[in-house]
Design a protein around this motif. Sequence first.
Motif, PDB file in Angstrom:
ATOM      1  N   THR A  21       8.324   4.440 -43.531  1.00 40.71           N
ATOM      2  CA  THR A  21       7.335   4.601 -42.462  1.00 40.71           C
ATOM      3  C   THR A  21       6.783   3.275 -41.973  1.00 40.71           C
ATOM      4  N   GLU A  76      -2.214   1.722 -40.507  1.00 43.46           N
ATOM      5  CA  GLU A  76      -1.192   0.680 -40.564  1.00 43.46           C
ATOM      6  C   GLU A  76      -0.335   0.885 -41.806  1.00 43.46           C
ATOM      7  N   TRP A 111      -5.709   6.389 -36.937  1.00 42.68           N
ATOM      8  CA  TRP A 111      -4.411   5.716 -36.954  1.00 42.68           C
ATOM      9  C   TRP A 111      -4.380   4.824 -38.189  1.00 42.68           C
ATOM     10  N   ARG A 140       0.592  13.468 -37.194  1.00 41.21           N
ATOM     11  CA  ARG A 140       1.783  13.393 -36.335  1.00 41.21           C
ATOM     12  C   ARG A 140       2.142  14.783 -35.834  1.00 41.21           C
ATOM     13  N   GLU A 165       1.972   7.085 -28.704  1.00 41.93           N
ATOM     14  CA  GLU A 165       3.027   6.751 -29.642  1.00 41.93           C
ATOM     15  C   GLU A 165       2.605   5.652 -30.611  1.00 41.93           C
ATOM     16  N   SER A 166       3.278   5.623 -31.742  1.00 40.43           N
ATOM     17  CA  SER A 166       3.118   4.526 -32.702  1.00 40.43           C
ATOM     18  C   SER A 166       3.486   3.197 -32.048  1.00 40.43           C
ATOM     19  N   TYR A 167       2.996   2.096 -32.657  1.00 38.09           N
ATOM     20  CA  TYR A 167       3.342   0.779 -32.129  1.00 38.09           C
ATOM     21  C   TYR A 167       3.535  -0.201 -33.279  1.00 38.09           C
ATOM     22  N   SER A 168       4.426  -1.164 -33.033  1.00 39.31           N
ATOM     23  CA  SER A 168       4.779  -2.155 -34.037  1.00 39.31           C
ATOM     24  C   SER A 168       3.896  -3.386 -33.910  1.00 39.31           C
ATOM     25  N   THR A 180       3.394  -1.526 -38.996  1.00 36.12           N
ATOM     26  CA  THR A 180       3.473  -0.568 -37.893  1.00 36.12           C
ATOM     27  C   THR A 180       2.281   0.360 -37.965  1.00 36.12           C
ATOM     28  N   VAL A 181       1.728   0.717 -36.825  1.00 36.33           N
ATOM     29  CA  VAL A 181       0.593   1.632 -36.756  1.00 36.33           C
ATOM     30  C   VAL A 181       1.084   3.002 -36.286  1.00 36.33           C
ATOM     31  N   HIS A 182       0.813   4.008 -37.114  1.00 37.24           N
ATOM     32  CA  HIS A 182       1.199   5.392 -36.823  1.00 37.24           C
ATOM     33  C   HIS A 182      -0.043   6.277 -36.774  1.00 37.24           C
TER      34      HIS A 182
END
Length: 304
Positions: free
Chosen positions: A99, A148, A146, A186, A280-283, A180-182
């Motif tokens: 993840t 990390e 969210w 979800r 959406e998630s972002y890196s 990455t932040v998710h």
Amino acid sequence: MSLDIRKVTATIGAQVLGADLSRPLAPEEVAAIREALDVHKALVFDDVDLDDEGQQAFARHFGDLTTAHPTVGAVDGAPNVLPVDSERGRANHWHTDVTFVLNPPQASTLRSITVPPYGGETLIASSAAAYRDLPEPLRRLADTLWAEHTNDYDYAVPDEEIDAERAAQRARFTSIKYRTVHPVVRVHPLTGERGLFIGGFAQRIVGLSAGESRKILDLLQAYVTRPENVLRWRWSPNQLVLFDNRITQHYAIDNYDGQPRRLHRVTVAGDVPVGVDGKESYSIEGDASHYTPVATPDPAPVAA
């Protein structure tokens, strides 16, 4: 086609009988297995006659494959196959696979190669059931959070057990650092279900301190690992387990006295996670393009 789907627990897991995984599956078989996976989250196939190539061929029915891992070596001659070997470390921590990258695998397959005479079970938990279990105030909070995720620690090698060999394993694991932040919640791209998307790589809640983050993550994680939400699978020779990596966590129990235990893992490329707000998630750090393409899932149905 005569697939027989038998529930293992009320919440998660089913055995699939009547599928010959050693040959290409018909489209209706693939659709039936996908539907069963959506419902049960984890599927067990007994008496499979597969080698590494056959495991990869089965996994390809569900999408493009990732390579074995972003930083850890593959089986010789099989770049899509990761050896899950007790001699290389033990993943006895709750986690969802990889993840820490922008688009973690959508599904994982594990095939038994060497099974210890006792112990060595794999636990698989439904994060959808965990989300449903949350009291309404916690659910509303989780919907807004969210987290990390990072590989900048080795979940398979606790600090207190570090020696020279394991320090080298840790160095390989973090040779490329990912952050990455998710979304903490979800939305599943095929079913519209909501699940807690956390696990061992989730290290900090965005906007909170490390201490505050740990308290909230531990609180939410306790719902994931409730016994009612967990499948405990005792491995036998020639078994394959397929689980939905988007809405489960898993844990390999280290209870086999250091005896040999080896599985082979093949994972299917996934989509970028989406939260309840549609974002959406972002890196933040780390390029995983060498590891996985980005899948484009079918639109999710509108959740009730």
